[in-house]
Design an enzyme around this catalytic site. Structure first.
Site, short mmCIF file in Angstrom:
data_model
loop_
_atom_site.label_atom_id
_atom_site.label_comp_id
_atom_site.label_asym_id
_atom_site.label_seq_id
_atom_site.Cartn_x
_atom_site.Cartn_y
_atom_site.Cartn_z
N SER A 99 -0.44 5.89 -5.52
CA SER A 99 -1.09 4.65 -5.09
C SER A 99 -2.38 4.98 -4.35
O SER A 99 -2.54 6.07 -3.82
CB SER A 99 -0.16 3.86 -4.18
N LYS A 100 -3.25 3.99 -4.34
CA LYS A 100 -4.54 4.12 -3.65
C LYS A 100 -4.36 4.55 -2.20
O LYS A 100 -5.15 5.29 -1.67
CB LYS A 100 -5.21 2.73 -3.58
N ARG A 101 -3.32 4.01 -1.56
CA ARG A 101 -3.17 4.25 -0.13
C ARG A 101 -2.73 5.68 0.14
O ARG A 101 -3.19 6.31 1.08
CB ARG A 101 -2.20 3.25 0.49
#
Ligand code: GLU
Ligand code: ZN
Length: 495
Positions: free
Chosen positions: A258-260
């Site tokens: 994920s981006k995070r």
């Protein structure tokens, strides 16, 4: 025989993501392998989150990877290409409206007057009852009078598509036969919002049909959307394309990338100095393989070898180490001038950041390649590796100058005899082949380990404990500056 038409349909709500780049690549390979058409369509209907900057980032980096599209929007000063445009969804709203009208006229869809508050309240009730979220069906059977009454209150409707009960089945090129019960789809589906913008599920179907898409190749995160799309294709009497859902890209711990949590923007990999050849090569191996040991493959090789039958079902683990290894392999394969020109901006950035006093010329960089080429996991490592050559005033750290088994006095004596020997050997003796035996002889004569003496010299000339091979580094630095740095180090230890 139908010609293959495939597309990448990014939403410009973030910079180009590794997953989107992988999907684009697989579509590109499938199209090129089959002599088909690769289309780029921007799904920009999420007006609040889409930006021109993200759009530019996506287009620029797909282009950078070499994934040229045959049809797509105007970009980078070039006009729109292709006979199926426009290729931006916000410019296609009339098409969605017409398709929605057709569904309304045939009662396959209906106006839904529910307010956001009502829908929220429904959602909460189901949540508290631990039920999956699902539309209540409140507006599914409104009479014309009831609709008119809502309209008279000033309520504007969204449009909902009727999800009929039954099982939706399809044969996925990767996953094989898939069956999903329509009862799992959350009830009747909003296809056009109150503000008139289409939802993803609707825009994608109308556009895939209008653009003659034959194969929909996308990430597995869309697998659960596919039954909705198939029901819409059928309701609109469009041919249903073939689907291929690519395995998810996972972190090493098998969690979703994920981006995070992970580095997912292609631009961040480029900034580190991954080369396009390696990124393309690596992305192709995220869920696909040749079935042989061969792993170094150019974009052209991949086009020739690509076969959807070899796409794996299980998640593809993103292995940064393997990416770096491939990058190193590709860096070894680049022509001198090409590699030098790709390294130049990284050294210019070192200079701009003040870490070095001047950036070397392209010719200087070419001369360095024999000693650095095999030592670069990423182009960005070049500064660490050779920055010491471009620093005017290097003051080594006294503690670093003293190898573990030595004390300061020994280090000082060692550097002093090295300085004397190099001075005495003159310009003619200052070659990598002469330096090594001469310095090794000095150490042997005094009962020192040559490695310790070499370490002290390494730190003296570079300020660091790790450099390219020592004697090459000294030659690259030049005799005068080597002597100067040795003298400086002796002085530092004397202080
Ligand atoms: N805009 C969608 C996305 O970026 C496209 C998905 C699809 O290929 O249907 O996820
Ligand atoms: Zn409703």
């Amino acid at each position: 025989m139908t010609t293959v038409r495939v597309r990448i349909a990014p939403s410009p709500t973030g910079p180009l993501h590794i997953g989107t780049a992988r999907t684009a690549l697989f579509n590109y390979l499938f199209a090129r392998h089959a002599g088909g058409t690769f289309i780029l369509r921007l799904e920009d209907t999420d007006v609040a989150r889409s930006t021109p900057e993200f759009e530019e980032d996506i287009l620029e980096h797909l282009h950078w990877l070499g994934l040229e599209w045959d049809e797509g929007p105007a970009a980078g000063g070039l006009p729109e290409r292709g006979a199926f445009g426009p290729y931006r969804q916000m410019a296609r709203r009339d098409l969605y409206r017409a398709a929605a009208e057709q569904l309304l006229a045939e009662d396959r869809a209906y106006p839904c007057y529910c307010t956001a508050e009502e829908l929220d309240a429904d959602r909460k009730l189901r949540e508290e009852a631990k039920l999956p979220s699902r539309y209540s069906g409140r507006c599914a059977a409104l009479t014309p009078d009831e609709r008119a009454a809502f309209a008279a209150q000033g309520r504007r409707p969204a449009i909902r598509f009727r999800i009929e009960p039954g099982v939706v089945a399809f044969d996925d090129m990767v996953r094989g036969h898939v069956e999903i019960d329509a009862s799992a789809l959350g009830g009747d589906l909003v296809i056009v919002r109150v503000d008139g913008t289409p939802l993803y599920h609707f825009g994608v179907v109308v556009d895939d049909a209008a653009m003659g898409i034959t194969h929909v190749i996308r990430g597995e995160d869309h697998l659960s959307n596919t039954p909705k799309h198939i029901l819409l294709f059928r309701a609109l009497r469009y041919p249903v394309p073939v689907f291929a859902h690519l395995p998810l890209i996972l972190n090493a711990d098998r969690t979703k990338m994920s981006k995070r949590k992970s580095q997912t923007a292609v631009k961040d990999y480029i900034a580190e100095g991954f080369v396009r050849e390696a990124l393309v090569n690596y992305l192709a191996l995220l869920g696909w393989s040749t079935g042989t040991e061969e792993e170094i493959l150019s974009l052209d090789d991949l086009v020739g070898r690509f076969d959807t039958a070899a796409i794996q079902k299980g998640g593809a683990i993103f292995d940064r180490g393997r990416l770096e290894w491939l990058n190193g392999q590709w860096i070894r394969r680049l022509a001198d001038d090409d590699l030098a020109s790709r390294l130049a901006p990284f050294l210019a950035a070192e200079a701009a950041a003040g870490r070095i006093d001047r950036a070397p010329s392209p010719a200087d960089i070419v001369a360095l390649l024999p000693m650095v080429r095999e030592r670069l996991p990423v182009l960005g490592a070049i500064g660490e590796l050779v920055g010491f050559l471009y620093v005017d005033d290097l003051v080594p750290d006294a503690a670093l100058l003293v190898p573990k088994r030595w004390d300061a006095a020994t280090a000082r004596a060692g550097l002093a005899v090295a300085l004397a020997a190099i001075t005495e050997a003159g310009e003619a003796g200052f070659t990598k082949d002469d330096l090594e035996p001469s310095l090794r002889g000095l150490a042997d004569a005094r009962g020192w380990k040559a490695g310790d003496l070499f370490m002290a010299i390494r730190v003296a000339i570079s300020g660091r404990t790790a450099t390219p091979p020592l004697f090459e580094s000294m030659v690259a630095l030049g005799r005068a500056r080597t002597l100067e740095r040795l003298a400086r180090a002796v002085a530092v230890l004397a202080a």
